[in-house]
Design a protein around this motif. Structure first.
Motif, PDB file in Angstrom:
ATOM      1  N   LEU A 103       3.953  -0.639   3.948  1.00 58.06           N
ATOM      2  CA  LEU A 103       3.044   0.629   4.053  1.00 58.06           C
ATOM      3  C   LEU A 103       2.091   1.111   2.734  1.00 58.06           C
ATOM      4  CD1 LEU A 103       5.585   3.165   5.689  1.00 58.06           C
ATOM      5  CD2 LEU A 103       3.747   2.114   6.864  1.00 58.06           C
ATOM      6  N   GLU A 105       1.039  -1.297   0.757  1.00 62.01           N
ATOM      7  CA  GLU A 105       0.031  -2.072   0.774  1.00 62.01           C
ATOM      8  C   GLU A 105      -1.176  -1.711   1.813  1.00 62.01           C
ATOM      9  OE1 GLU A 105      -0.647  -6.927   1.613  1.00 62.01           O
ATOM     10  OE2 GLU A 105       1.009  -6.177   1.420  1.00 62.01           O
ATOM     11  N   GLU A 106      -0.906  -1.319   2.936  1.00 58.43           N
ATOM     12  CA  GLU A 106      -1.606  -0.808   3.849  1.00 58.43           C
ATOM     13  C   GLU A 106      -2.659   0.496   3.465  1.00 58.43           C
ATOM     14  OE1 GLU A 106       0.515  -0.072   7.691  1.00 58.43           O
ATOM     15  OE2 GLU A 106       0.664  -2.210   7.829  1.00 58.43           O
ATOM     16  N   GLU A 107      -1.752   1.447   2.642  1.00 57.60           N
ATOM     17  CA  GLU A 107      -2.502   2.550   2.174  1.00 57.60           C
ATOM     18  C   GLU A 107      -3.422   2.027   1.064  1.00 57.60           C
ATOM     19  OE1 GLU A 107       0.534   5.078   0.739  1.00 57.60           O
ATOM     20  OE2 GLU A 107       1.156   5.623   2.713  1.00 57.60           O
ATOM     21  N   GLU A 109      -5.241  -0.802   1.001  1.00 56.69           N
ATOM     22  CA  GLU A 109      -6.014  -1.540   1.710  1.00 56.69           C
ATOM     23  C   GLU A 109      -7.086  -0.389   2.370  1.00 56.69           C
ATOM     24  OE1 GLU A 109      -3.863  -3.543   4.311  1.00 56.69           O
ATOM     25  OE2 GLU A 109      -3.852  -5.377   3.133  1.00 56.69           O
ATOM     26  N   GLU A 110      -6.596   0.573   2.884  1.00 56.11           N
ATOM     27  CA  GLU A 110      -7.617   1.789   3.314  1.00 56.11           C
ATOM     28  C   GLU A 110      -8.201   2.407   2.292  1.00 56.11           C
ATOM     29  OE1 GLU A 110      -4.662   4.256   5.726  1.00 56.11           O
ATOM     30  OE2 GLU A 110      -5.065   3.062   7.439  1.00 56.11           O
ATOM     31  N   THR A 250     -12.494  -2.298   8.164  1.00 53.26           N
ATOM     32  CA  THR A 250     -10.949  -1.698   8.802  1.00 53.26           C
ATOM     33  C   THR A 250     -10.430  -2.972   9.506  1.00 53.26           C
ATOM     34  OG1 THR A 250     -11.715   0.441   8.652  1.00 53.26           O
ATOM     35  CG2 THR A 250      -9.561  -0.096   9.902  1.00 53.26           C
ATOM     36  N   VAL A 254      -7.772  -4.287   6.542  1.00 56.36           N
ATOM     37  CA  VAL A 254      -6.615  -3.424   6.938  1.00 56.36           C
ATOM     38  C   VAL A 254      -5.560  -3.986   7.558  1.00 56.36           C
ATOM     39  CG1 VAL A 254      -5.768  -1.115   7.390  1.00 56.36           C
ATOM     40  CG2 VAL A 254      -7.861  -1.255   6.423  1.00 56.36           C
ATOM     41  N   SER A 255      -4.297  -4.120   7.388  1.00 50.63           N
ATOM     42  CA  SER A 255      -3.333  -4.752   8.099  1.00 50.63           C
ATOM     43  C   SER A 255      -3.227  -4.229   9.478  1.00 50.63           C
ATOM     44  CB  SER A 255      -1.703  -4.306   7.509  1.00 50.63           C
ATOM     45  OG  SER A 255      -1.864  -4.794   6.053  1.00 50.63           O
ATOM     46  N   SER A 257      -1.045  -3.356  11.689  1.00 48.62           N
ATOM     47  CA  SER A 257      -0.302  -2.168  12.207  1.00 48.62           C
ATOM     48  C   SER A 257      -0.883  -0.592  12.070  1.00 48.62           C
ATOM     49  CB  SER A 257       0.913  -2.230  11.210  1.00 48.62           C
ATOM     50  OG  SER A 257       0.871  -1.864   9.940  1.00 48.62           O
ATOM     51  N   ARG A 258      -2.118  -0.873  11.466  1.00 47.25           N
ATOM     52  CA  ARG A 258      -2.767   0.264  10.984  1.00 47.25           C
ATOM     53  C   ARG A 258      -3.970   0.690  12.103  1.00 47.25           C
ATOM     54  NH1 ARG A 258      -2.048   3.937   6.813  1.00 47.25           N
ATOM     55  NH2 ARG A 258       0.029   3.888   6.276  1.00 47.25           N
TER      56      ARG A 258
END
Length: 275
Positions: A103, A105-107, A109-110, A250, A254-255, A257-258
């Motif tokens: 999570l 890492e995804e944040e 990336e965003e 995006t 971005v991963s 899952s998001r």
């Protein structure tokens, strides 16, 4: 069951036990990586080493001091790191303790995408030329070494500052590696494709060139027109709007899952292709 079966089950249980311990340790390290808790762990290791050496050499006073530090240190840790411990317990209650690293890492990336969008919009409106290349699977260390090392947290303000005309780092490319601004003023290989429009300059050729030899995504802001272009896999897509650029970055960075609900996950839009 025979005794051999019991021995095998016990052996298997020991293996599973060891693997689970290593998995927990790995996840804990992933959680604290990049936080101030890393420095705390280094300090604890130093104290343990000093304690071991003092015991081995018979330095009783020093050994007693280290023992007191370890005894009362855990209480101090609980007090100092109370917010972090509370957050970890909350995540454990939500079942998110071992998914935090993903999570996080995804944040990151965003945040990277938002910083790039904001900086690109600012520079496009003011016709500030820019060249930003984002590393993916193919390493770009060779190109990072040609520039000035930064290793800085990404922000829109930093990206804008790097490309302000007549500053030391504005000429060349900024390379982003693992959500970090790795280097600025980097040299990228120029494309020799005969199909590139004659109206495009060195930045666009460099963006195409790096996309031909790596799987990176590169954003170009034209200083003549203020138009935004993107290159990927040897293709140049021109005149992209801010919203289109956001959907593209995006979908690609971005991963998954998001972005399950993202409207577009393909490179299909109304941008001009290669001129």
């Amino acid at each position: 069951m025979s005794f051999a079966d019991f021995d095998f089950l016990e052996y298997l249980a020991n293996i599973v036990d060891i693997l689970l311990v290593w998995f927990v340790i790995y996840k804990l390290i992933a959680i604290i990586r990049g936080t101030k808790a890393v420095q705390l762990l280094k300090g604890i290791f130093v104290i343990l080493i000093v304690k071991f050496i003092s015991d081995y050499l018979g330095l009783n006073t020093l050994s007693w001091m280290m023992e007191q530090v370890l005894t009362w240190g855990f209480l101090a840790i609980i007090i100092i790191f109370q917010p972090e411990l509370r957050r970890a317990l909350e995540q454990l209650g939500r079942g998110r303790l071992f998914s935090r690293s993903g999570l996080q890492e995804e944040e990151d990336e965003e945040k990277m995408v938002e910083a790039i969008i904001k900086a690109t919009d600012y520079m496009a409106k003011r016709r500030i030329g820019a060249l930003i290349s984002i590393e993916r699977e193919t390493g770009m260390s060779d190109y990072i070494e040609t520039g000035i090392q930064l290793q800085s947290r990404i922000s829109s303000e930093l990206l804008i500052n790097l490309f302000i005309p007549n500053t030391p780092l504005h000429d060349g490319a900024v390379v982003i590696q693992k959500n970090i601004v790795a280097a600025a003023a980097c040299y990228l290989p120029l494309s020799e494709s005969p199909f590139i429009s004659k109206e495009l300059g060195t930045r666009h050729r460099a963006a195409l060139g790096i996309s031909e030899v790596t799987d990176s995504i590169t954003i170009v802001v034209s200083e003549e027109t203020g138009n935004v272009s993107v290159t990927r896999n040897g293709e140049l897509y021109r005149d992209l709007s801010g919203e289109t650029l956001r959907e593209l970055l995006t979908a690609e960075l971005v991963s998954p899952s998001r972005i399950k609900q993202a409207a577009s996950t393909r490179w299909n839009w109304r941008g001009k292709k290669n001129g």
